[in-house]
Design a protein around this motif. Sequence first.
Motif, short mmCIF file in Angstrom:
data_model
loop_
_atom_site.label_atom_id
_atom_site.label_comp_id
_atom_site.label_asym_id
_atom_site.label_seq_id
_atom_site.Cartn_x
_atom_site.Cartn_y
_atom_site.Cartn_z
N VAL A 231 1.36 62.09 44.42
CA VAL A 231 2.67 62.37 43.83
C VAL A 231 2.60 62.20 42.32
O VAL A 231 3.15 63.01 41.56
CB VAL A 231 3.74 61.44 44.44
CG1 VAL A 231 5.07 61.59 43.70
CG2 VAL A 231 3.92 61.74 45.92
N VAL B 61 8.36 58.85 40.14
CA VAL B 61 8.35 59.91 39.15
C VAL B 61 9.31 59.62 38.00
O VAL B 61 8.97 59.87 36.82
CB VAL B 61 8.69 61.26 39.80
CG1 VAL B 61 8.76 62.37 38.75
CG2 VAL B 61 7.65 61.60 40.86
N ILE C 106 16.63 63.02 47.02
CA ILE C 106 15.20 62.92 46.76
C ILE C 106 14.68 61.63 47.39
O ILE C 106 15.28 60.57 47.22
CB ILE C 106 14.92 62.94 45.25
CG1 ILE C 106 15.34 64.30 44.67
CG2 ILE C 106 13.45 62.66 44.94
CD1 ILE C 106 15.22 64.38 43.17
N ARG D 52 0.81 65.18 40.81
CA ARG D 52 1.72 66.34 40.76
C ARG D 52 2.72 66.17 39.62
O ARG D 52 3.05 67.13 38.92
CB ARG D 52 2.45 66.50 42.09
CG ARG D 52 1.58 66.92 43.25
CD ARG D 52 2.42 67.29 44.47
NE ARG D 52 1.57 67.51 45.64
CZ ARG D 52 1.41 66.64 46.62
NH1 ARG D 52 2.05 65.47 46.59
NH2 ARG D 52 0.63 66.91 47.64
N ALA D 53 3.23 64.96 39.46
CA ALA D 53 4.20 64.70 38.40
C ALA D 53 3.58 64.97 37.03
O ALA D 53 4.21 65.61 36.17
CB ALA D 53 4.70 63.26 38.48
N SER E 183 6.09 67.87 47.39
CA SER E 183 5.46 66.64 47.90
C SER E 183 5.97 66.33 49.29
O SER E 183 6.64 65.32 49.51
CB SER E 183 5.74 65.46 46.96
OG SER E 183 5.24 65.70 45.68
N THR F 250 11.66 65.70 38.55
CA THR F 250 11.59 64.92 39.79
C THR F 250 11.95 65.79 40.99
O THR F 250 11.33 65.69 42.06
CB THR F 250 12.54 63.72 39.70
OG1 THR F 250 12.23 62.95 38.54
CG2 THR F 250 12.40 62.83 40.92
N ALA G 268 5.45 62.89 50.87
CA ALA G 268 6.11 61.69 50.34
C ALA G 268 7.49 61.49 50.95
O ALA G 268 8.28 60.72 50.45
CB ALA G 268 6.23 61.79 48.82
N VAL H 223 8.90 67.99 41.72
CA VAL H 223 7.83 67.21 42.36
C VAL H 223 8.18 66.94 43.81
O VAL H 223 7.33 67.06 44.71
CB VAL H 223 7.58 65.89 41.60
CG1 VAL H 223 6.58 65.02 42.36
CG2 VAL H 223 7.06 66.18 40.19
N ALA H 224 9.44 66.60 44.08
CA ALA H 224 9.86 66.32 45.45
C ALA H 224 9.72 67.55 46.34
O ALA H 224 9.33 67.43 47.51
CB ALA H 224 11.32 65.83 45.45
N THR I 164 10.48 57.27 47.67
CA THR I 164 9.07 57.18 47.28
C THR I 164 8.74 58.10 46.12
O THR I 164 7.83 57.81 45.34
CB THR I 164 8.17 57.54 48.48
OG1 THR I 164 8.62 58.78 49.05
CG2 THR I 164 8.22 56.45 49.53
N VAL I 165 9.48 59.20 46.00
CA VAL I 165 9.26 60.13 44.89
C VAL I 165 10.06 59.70 43.67
O VAL I 165 9.53 59.56 42.56
CB VAL I 165 9.63 61.57 45.29
CG1 VAL I 165 9.51 62.51 44.09
CG2 VAL I 165 8.73 62.04 46.42
#
Length: 424
Positions: free
Chosen positions: A78, A299, A291, A81-82, A409, A402, A412, A405-406, A294-295
């Motif tokens: 994660v 992030v 979201i 990716r962020a 992911s 964010t 996550a 990314v979510a 965990t993300v």
Amino acid sequence: MRWPGATTRVLLALAAGAIAGLALAHASAPAAATAAAIAQPIGKLWLSALQMTVVPLVLSLVILGVANAANAAASGRVARRAMLVFVVLLSLFSGYAAVVAPTVLASVEPDPQLAASLQGGMVAAPAGGAPSLAQWIGNIVPSNAIMAAAQGAMLPLVVFALFFGFALTRIAAERRAQVIGLCQGIADAMIVIVHWVLLAAPLGVFALMLAVCAQAGLGVVGALAGYIVLQCGLYLGATAICYVLVAVSAGRSPLAFARAALPVQVVAASTQSSLATLPAMLESARERLGIPATVAGLVLPMAVTLFRITSPIQYVTAACFVAWAYGIELAPLQLAAGAALAVVISLGSVGLPGQVSFMATVLPVTQSMGLPLEPLGLLLAVDTIPDVFATTGNVTGDLAATSIVARHSPDAGDPDEPPPVEAA
């Protein structure tokens, strides 16, 4: 009676310099020329004191930025990716500024008196045309890093710092920690020096503004007002782009995202601090955008530490304004070099106080484009005015990144969190 803060003192000095310079210009041309001749060396001395910290500060900040990014990316998929999303978005917004800022400025003719006072009073405009593609590529990697530092060649110096920073990630942790500690110490010492120099900022800004207004008259006041409007407009445009990115890359409804971001933007506008807005961002990300914790919990703190979408916009816009004021037409290669350098520097400069970071970030970008540096003292004085729009744009960008990314992911997910808001 409470003594005015540093920002207020600088703005008051800017206004006083403008009034004094305009009054002298109106009263007597010889008196205005004499006052400008006295004030110019004072302003240049103050700017030189700020410039002397830039090379060691930029070198250490870029190395520390690489180390921080590497540490963040090492914490999991994660985080990686962020980091990728941050770099891509910063590049996008830097390119946005490199296209829009010169286009808008080209539609307005600069006051000839302003250009004459800058070129004839402060510093001469750089001679020669833009380098060819072969020359530009050949100059990216320095043949001598020490010489590049001595000459203030920022782009090759930053390239060397990037290589050095990535090389540090490949050596033993104990030795890496020693070098990073040294870089942190250099950066901290340079920041202390900058704070000392900024104590004289009211005098330096007063001298610079008086010298220019005594020669250019109201033209410089109008130019600075236009610069502020341009910055605010670009920040608002970047904020609007975030809604488009959320729809395209995160698969979310822009309207739902706007409702979730509004409470965060209100806090950001009132505090003018992304860090102070972090609790509100975490709440909106989890409860309003759905979201996973965990993300969002990973992030958003990373974004506050490493990611500000308005930073490259600020650096590129300031450089484009300097070029416009001097009547210099920027070639695509110059804009590309400045935009690329703005992305790298923005990753290492987050967390520095505003006035401290201005010269350490805007100056290298301006210098890499082959532009004069003296007008930056005036831009430093007015830079705090658009800060509300900058902070609002930054927190909107944090939430947008964010969300992206979510979306990418799926590993996550948190079953205890509500499902994501679907696109309308």
